[in-house]
Design an enzyme around this catalytic site. Structure first.
Site, PDB file in Angstrom:
ATOM      1  N   LYS A 121       0.825  -1.215   0.000  1.00  0.00           N
ATOM      2  CA  LYS A 121       0.000   0.000   0.000  1.00  0.00           C
ATOM      3  C   LYS A 121       0.863   1.272   0.000  1.00  0.00           C
ATOM      4  O   LYS A 121       1.896   1.343   0.675  1.00  0.00           O
ATOM      5  CB  LYS A 121      -0.922   0.003   1.218  1.00  0.00           C
ATOM      6  CG  LYS A 121      -1.866  -1.189   1.282  1.00  0.00           C
ATOM      7  CD  LYS A 121      -2.907  -1.179   0.198  1.00  0.00           C
ATOM      8  CE  LYS A 121      -3.778  -2.413   0.259  1.00  0.00           C
ATOM      9  NZ  LYS A 121      -4.639  -2.475   1.427  1.00  0.00           N
ATOM     10  N   ILE A 446      -9.273 -18.058   0.630  1.00  0.00           N
ATOM     11  CA  ILE A 446      -9.576 -16.811   1.329  1.00  0.00           C
ATOM     12  C   ILE A 446     -11.040 -16.420   1.203  1.00  0.00           C
ATOM     13  O   ILE A 446     -11.576 -15.705   2.027  1.00  0.00           O
ATOM     14  CB  ILE A 446      -8.654 -15.682   0.826  1.00  0.00           C
ATOM     15  CG1 ILE A 446      -7.191 -16.076   1.037  1.00  0.00           C
ATOM     16  CG2 ILE A 446      -8.935 -14.376   1.554  1.00  0.00           C
ATOM     17  CD1 ILE A 446      -6.860 -16.507   2.459  1.00  0.00           C
ATOM     18  N   ASP A 614     -12.847 -10.407   7.313  1.00  0.00           N
ATOM     19  CA  ASP A 614     -11.640  -9.889   6.676  1.00  0.00           C
ATOM     20  C   ASP A 614     -11.307  -8.488   7.165  1.00  0.00           C
ATOM     21  O   ASP A 614     -12.176  -7.603   7.174  1.00  0.00           O
ATOM     22  CB  ASP A 614     -11.823  -9.848   5.156  1.00  0.00           C
ATOM     23  CG  ASP A 614     -11.827 -11.232   4.533  1.00  0.00           C
ATOM     24  OD1 ASP A 614     -11.318 -12.160   5.177  1.00  0.00           O
ATOM     25  OD2 ASP A 614     -12.327 -11.373   3.406  1.00  0.00           O
ATOM     26  N   HIS A 709      -2.170 -12.499  -7.278  1.00  0.00           N
ATOM     27  CA  HIS A 709      -2.214 -11.359  -8.178  1.00  0.00           C
ATOM     28  C   HIS A 709      -1.354 -11.581  -9.417  1.00  0.00           C
ATOM     29  O   HIS A 709      -1.285 -10.714 -10.282  1.00  0.00           O
ATOM     30  CB  HIS A 709      -1.783 -10.090  -7.446  1.00  0.00           C
ATOM     31  CG  HIS A 709      -2.824  -9.597  -6.498  1.00  0.00           C
ATOM     32  ND1 HIS A 709      -2.888 -10.013  -5.193  1.00  0.00           N
ATOM     33  CD2 HIS A 709      -3.870  -8.747  -6.667  1.00  0.00           C
ATOM     34  CE1 HIS A 709      -3.917  -9.434  -4.597  1.00  0.00           C
ATOM     35  NE2 HIS A 709      -4.526  -8.673  -5.459  1.00  0.00           N
ATOM     36  N   CYS A 741      -4.598 -14.441  -0.994  1.00  0.00           N
ATOM     37  CA  CYS A 741      -5.720 -13.506  -1.100  1.00  0.00           C
ATOM     38  C   CYS A 741      -6.850 -14.215  -1.841  1.00  0.00           C
ATOM     39  O   CYS A 741      -6.733 -15.383  -2.205  1.00  0.00           O
ATOM     40  CB  CYS A 741      -5.279 -12.236  -1.836  1.00  0.00           C
ATOM     41  SG  CYS A 741      -6.333 -10.792  -1.484  1.00  0.00           S
TER      42      CYS A 741
END
Length: 770
Positions: A121, A446, A614, A709, A741
């Site tokens: 992030k 997840i 989450d 990802h 994820c």
């Protein structure tokens, strides 16, 4: 005359053109030249939106991420990508291959697999950047083509070169964000980095550029002496390069760095006057008389209309002192807000239309223009615009339906028992193992599975009314049943229903909660082609009825294995929404926590024995100054516990976190007291595991075993290797096995082979540890 400019503009396009162009290229449906042609169109469109500004930012357009762009401009490409920076032209296919291999592990569908660079992030925002990789042998070679190509296009469209303001990430922030797997400080590379930046600035000067914006958001942090010295050294070396430097800080106050920032040898300083209003006068007092003060007066991170009268109260005294040395701008890049409110043709809000008090990127630039004219030409020149602003805000302040007495009464009645589980984890663990009968190294995912074209089509037709509710529910049940069947066939231990009915992990819940409003087109870039449409929290939050129980109960009826109830936590809903600004964040968060608590208890009553809540965004809400962390973490962790801790000991509570730096808050994560935490680990190359060398984590944990990802499919061997590495610091009895994820963004043909390999690796390890 007060000049106006922007620190950056949304690059996804009014209709997410960038997203669709990228995904077409990655899928092999378009060529490199077609992608670059679309990129050129997007840049032209961005400049058109900013045509009324005195200075127009160039270089803020990116095909994936601005930090990755900076790495390539400095010639810092990971060695495994196997690309010579000196041979890469920005428009060429070789450049795109290297660029996307770094970002996502491969360029297009038929390219070989490469480990993608770490992603995390951007400070305390929900934007993800590609982490620069450095080592003792890293060499830098400046390539200014990213900006020079843009400048050539800019001039070809009739703009003067001196109206262009290239934007760079500053050398100190770049090294601060960089990571090394070697035992050395990235600051050791500062002299070489400075030389590369000199080359970039020299190239800009040769092209007639007057101003260059250099972003140094590390100035918002509490820096030690080494990093403060690095800032001093850098800008003394970068001074007198033939261009004027505007040093930009945002997201927070300068704090103890005020004097440092004011004294650095640059020609201008940008500050965030939204996050640190009181600092504007201090900076004006200390700023040398030859320097420009760029005042970030319009909020670049939230979507509420500005109080223009209040803005002018701040601006006018500064303008009287500084005159032409005062510039006006948004507080930060407008990358963090949607593009244009005007495309929202339908009412926004439940029982009310809140469009009159909203402002997206284009509207924020219009507000900036009004402020500039008020300062330069007198307030009478914009009297109509100022009056419209007053009326809209006065009507909004008088709107009473934003508050609900029953919600506020519940907050007043909170007591300490609501934040605690009935028993300590060791006792709960025994009861849960007996009830769930799970093997060593339980496997799970997840939560989300791919959102296929058929799923999206069904949801769209249901919203349009061409599918009735019964038809829609049956289609979703069919998807859920198939998802359960496929997971059972693979041999997963704790199943999920796949979330076919959900559009987004925050939007889905907000649509069912009072106090939330939604848009149709207000997309914001999260990373690469991934865009999100954050809800708007405008009033008190409460849950009118159950949100997920029907779906969870149906999914559980399809299997004898435990199926997780899937919820988004209160802190994540808060941090991934545009939030009301008339009360403390912790109060809004507590309202959401009570709504989620109601849902948790209803899931438990419906027979759901494993519930995941989450909290992917827990860390990104941290204040940028470490001294303020404890206050935030205390109320954030407490609100998670408020949501989760009403259940019986036999109900297993999971949480999930991803793509943030968690090592330095691991004690607070442990304080959440979730029975199981699943957490991103693979993309950061097992960096998370270092935390457990120093900290004895008490509960169960699933460090993600592969990167979702990236389209790359992990081998059983790579998963086995990662789990063995985890077992060096985490007891085998505590370990769970899972991706890092959700799988929503992946294709079916990527998901099932990856999960098959994950289960295969786990079975092999169970045999070894038996």
């Amino acid at each position: 005359m007060a000049r106006i400019h922007s620190l950056g503009f949304p690059r996804i396009g009014a209709k997410r053109e960038l997203k669709f162009a990228l995904e077409a290229y990655w899928a092999g449906h378009s060529s490199a030249s077609e992608l670059m042609e679309k990129a050129q169109q997007m840049r032209s469109w961005m400049w058109q939106q900013q045509r009324d500004l005195d200075l127009v930012t160039i270089g803020d357009f990116s095909l994936y991420d601005q930090v990755l762009d900076m790495s390539f401009a400095l010639g810092n490409i990971p060695p495994r990508v196997d690309a010579d920076p000196s041979t890469l032209a920005v428009e060429g296919e070789a450049f795109l291959n290297a660029y996307f291999k770094t970002a996502r592990g491969r360029s297009v569908s038929d390219c070989g697999c490469t480990q993608a660079a770490e992603m995390t992030k951007w400070f305390d925002s929900n934007y993800h950047y590609i982490v620069p990789e450095v080592g003792q042998d890293t060499q830098f070679a400046a390539n200014p083509q990213h900006w020079l190509s843009a400048l050539e296009e800019f001039e070809s469209q009739g703009y003067a070169a001196n109206r262009a303001k290239p934007v760079l990430i500053g050398p100190v922030s770049y090294l601060y964000l960089a990571k090394s797997k070697q035992d050395f400080s990235p600051l050791d590379l500062l002299p070489d980095v400075i030389e590369a930046y000199k080359s970039l600035l020299h190239a800009f000067a040769e092209k007639g550029i007057e101003w260059v914006q250099i972003d140094e958001p590390v100035l918002s942090l509490e820096l030690n002496a080494d990093w403060r010295h690095a800032l001093n050294l850098s800008y003394h070396k970068l001074n007198n390069m033939g261009v004027k430097l505007l040093l930009a800080n945002y997201f927070s106050s300068l704090g103890d760095n005020v004097r440092l920032a004011c004294d650095l040898p640059v020609q201008g300083l940008h500050i965030d006057a939204v996050a640190a209003e009181k600092e504007a006068k201090i900076v004006a007092d200390w700023l040398p008389s030859h320097k420009v003060l760029s005042l970030g007066i319009i909020n670049g991170r939230n979507i509420w209309r500005a109080d223009l009268d209040r803005c002018l109260e701040i601006i006018q005294p500064l303008h009287q002192r500084l005159g032409d040395r005062l510039w006006l701008a948004p507080s930060c890049s407008l990358l963090h807000v949607p593009v244009d409110l005007e495309v929202e043709e339908e009412a926004i809000g439940k029982g009310c239309d809140i469009r009159s008090v909203l402002a997206f990127a284009r509207q924020k630039l219009a507000e900036l223009s009004v402020l500039s004219r008020a300062v330069n030409e007198g307030e009478e020149s914009v009297a109509q615009e100022l009056q419209a602003s007053r009326v809209a805000l006065q009507e909004w302040q008088a709107f009473k339906d934003r508050q609900h007495s029953e919600v506020r009464q519940r907050l007043n009645n909170l007591h300490s028992d609501m934040y605690r589980r009935q028993s300590v984890f060791a006792e709960r663990q025994k009861q849960q193992r007996a009830q769930l009968d799970l093997p060593l190294l339980p496997t799970t995912t997840i939560g989300s599975f791919p959102q296929t074209a058929d799923i999206r089509k069904a949801r769209r037709e249901f919203k349009l009314g061409s599918l009735n509710e019964q038809q829609y529910k049956q289609l979703m049940r069919d998807e859920i049943a198939q998802c359960i069947e496929q997971q059972e066939a693979l041999g997963l231990d704790v199943l999920v229903h796949g979330e076919a009915e959900r559009n987004d992990m925050v939007e889905y819940f907000g649509e069912q909660l009072d106090g939330f409003a939604f848009t149709r087109f207000a997309w914001v870039q999260s990373y690469g082609s991934r865009c999100v449409k954050p809800p708007i929290i405008y009033g008190d939050v409460q849950r009118p009825e159950a949100m997920t129980v029907e779906w969870a109960a149906f999914a559980q009826s399809c299997s004898q294995k435990p199926v997780k109830g899937m919820l988004t936590g209160p802190v994540t809903i808060l941090n991934w929404s545009f939030v009301r600004d008339d009360q403390p964040l912790k109060e809004t968060c507590a309202q959401i926590a009570l709504a989620i608590r109601d849902e948790v208890l209803d899931l438990e009553a419906a027979g759901i024995k494993v519930i995941q809540i989450d909290e992917a965004a827990l860390r990104e809400g941290l204040p940028l100054k470490r001294s303020a962390w404890s206050g935030y973490l205390n109320w954030a962790v407490n609100n998670f516990k408020l949501a989760a801790n009403g259940v019986e000991d036999t109900t297993q509570i999971h949480t999930h976190m991803c793509y943030s730096e968690f090592n330095d808050i691991i004690e607070h994560i442990a304080a959440m007291d979730a029975d199981v935490i699943t957490i991103e680990n693979s993309r950061s190359d097992n960096e998370l595991l270092a935390a457990f060398e120093q900290f004895d984590y008490p509960n169960d944990i699933g460090p993600g075993v592969y990167d979702i990802h990236s389209p790359n499919i992990p081998s059983p061997h790579s998963i086995e290797t990662l789990l063995k590495a985890a077992n060096k610091t985490i007891d085998i009895q505590q370990l769970w096995v899972n991706p890092d994820c959700g799988l929503k963004t992946r294709k079916q043909e990527e998901v099932w082979p990856a999960l098959k390999n994950m289960v295969e690796a786990t079975k092999k390890l169970r045999e070894q540890f038996a």
